[in-house]
Design a protein around this motif. Sequence first.
Motif, short mmCIF file in Angstrom:
data_model
loop_
_atom_site.label_atom_id
_atom_site.label_comp_id
_atom_site.label_asym_id
_atom_site.label_seq_id
_atom_site.Cartn_x
_atom_site.Cartn_y
_atom_site.Cartn_z
N MET A 98 1.27 -0.99 0.22
CA MET A 98 -0.11 -0.25 0.12
C MET A 98 0.95 1.00 -0.26
N ASN A 99 1.99 0.95 0.38
CA ASN A 99 3.67 2.54 0.87
C ASN A 99 3.30 2.89 -0.47
N TRP A 100 3.56 1.58 -1.64
CA TRP A 100 4.43 1.99 -3.05
C TRP A 100 2.79 2.56 -3.46
N TYR A 101 1.50 2.37 -3.63
CA TYR A 101 0.90 3.33 -3.94
C TYR A 101 0.22 4.63 -3.51
N VAL A 145 3.02 6.76 -5.27
CA VAL A 145 2.73 6.84 -6.79
C VAL A 145 1.47 8.86 -6.44
N LEU A 146 0.02 8.21 -5.60
CA LEU A 146 -0.91 9.22 -5.13
C LEU A 146 0.80 10.80 -4.76
N LYS A 147 1.26 10.33 -4.11
CA LYS A 147 1.69 11.91 -3.16
C LYS A 147 2.61 12.47 -4.45
N LYS A 148 3.09 11.67 -5.81
CA LYS A 148 3.65 12.12 -6.73
C LYS A 148 2.41 12.49 -7.83
N ARG A 169 10.27 -1.04 -11.14
CA ARG A 169 9.70 -1.81 -11.82
C ARG A 169 8.77 -1.90 -10.03
N LYS A 170 9.13 -2.29 -8.82
CA LYS A 170 8.09 -2.34 -7.90
C LYS A 170 6.92 -1.87 -7.78
N GLU A 171 7.64 -0.10 -7.97
CA GLU A 171 6.40 1.04 -7.99
C GLU A 171 5.25 0.85 -8.58
N TYR A 172 6.33 1.19 -9.91
CA TYR A 172 5.20 0.59 -10.87
C TYR A 172 4.12 0.07 -11.29
N TRP A 173 4.27 -1.45 -11.10
CA TRP A 173 4.19 -2.90 -10.65
C TRP A 173 2.19 -3.02 -9.89
N MET A 174 3.68 -1.76 -7.97
CA MET A 174 2.31 -2.48 -7.41
C MET A 174 1.12 -0.76 -7.50
N PHE A 175 1.35 -0.32 -8.18
CA PHE A 175 0.87 0.62 -8.08
C PHE A 175 -0.38 -0.17 -8.85
N CYS A 176 0.04 -0.89 -10.23
CA CYS A 176 -1.11 -0.93 -10.92
C CYS A 176 -1.96 -2.10 -10.39
N LEU A 177 -1.06 -3.17 -9.49
CA LEU A 177 -2.18 -3.83 -8.86
C LEU A 177 -3.02 -3.48 -7.91
N PHE A 178 -2.81 -2.22 -7.01
CA PHE A 178 -3.47 -1.88 -6.81
C PHE A 178 -4.60 -0.89 -7.26
N GLU A 186 20.51 10.37 -17.68
CA GLU A 186 19.79 11.47 -18.13
C GLU A 186 18.89 11.67 -17.36
N TYR A 187 18.21 10.87 -16.43
CA TYR A 187 16.69 11.45 -15.82
C TYR A 187 16.87 10.91 -13.99
N GLY A 188 18.69 10.81 -13.97
CA GLY A 188 18.59 10.89 -11.98
C GLY A 188 19.18 9.57 -11.92
N PRO A 189 19.26 9.91 -10.77
CA PRO A 189 19.97 8.48 -10.09
C PRO A 189 19.02 7.18 -10.13
N ASN A 190 19.79 6.49 -9.91
CA ASN A 190 19.03 4.72 -9.64
C ASN A 190 18.30 4.54 -8.15
N PRO A 191 16.95 4.78 -8.30
CA PRO A 191 16.89 4.63 -6.68
C PRO A 191 16.44 3.37 -6.50
N LYS A 192 17.19 2.12 -6.96
CA LYS A 192 17.50 0.94 -5.46
C LYS A 192 18.26 1.56 -5.13
N LEU A 193 19.06 2.49 -5.28
CA LEU A 193 20.51 2.71 -4.59
C LEU A 193 20.74 4.07 -3.74
N GLN A 194 19.02 4.47 -4.07
CA GLN A 194 18.65 5.50 -3.11
C GLN A 194 17.86 4.87 -1.55
N ILE A 195 18.57 5.42 -0.63
CA ILE A 195 17.93 5.38 0.70
C ILE A 195 16.08 5.48 1.27
N ALA A 196 15.35 4.70 1.78
CA ALA A 196 13.99 5.20 1.58
C ALA A 196 14.38 5.51 2.27
#
Length: 118
Positions: A1-4, A7-10, A20-29, A108-118
């Motif tokens: 639910m946090n991923w969903y 996305v709504l906060k953005k 991928r996880k952010e995208y597919w969890m949004f699709c699932l919800f 060119e679109y930014g740093p890898n989100p997997k490497l960022q600390i959540a």
Amino acid sequence: MNWYLAVLKKYAVFNGRARRKEYWMFCLFNLIIGFILGFVEGLAHEGFGILGAVYGLLVFLPGLGVAIRRLHDTGRSGWWLLLGLVPLLGMIVLLIFMLIDSDPAENEYGPNPKLQIA
């Protein structure tokens, strides 16, 4: 639910990258909520489907934003979403783009989100 909710906060953020996880969890919800709304509307014998239509309008921009950010994560421009207008073949290519792994380094679109600390 946090991923969903993330996305709504953005709501209308079209820059940056989305995992991928952010995208597919949004699709699932979205799918789950769509089924629930369809069930409720079916119980109410409401033929038009106003709940689903309102929900679809509310999540259109966040869905577009996360899809564009997902394409950015693979090193592609958001304009690639227009490929979905090509019947069948376009949707298959987009599905493949959404399934492949992220660019491992900064692009060119930014740093890898997997490497960022959540």
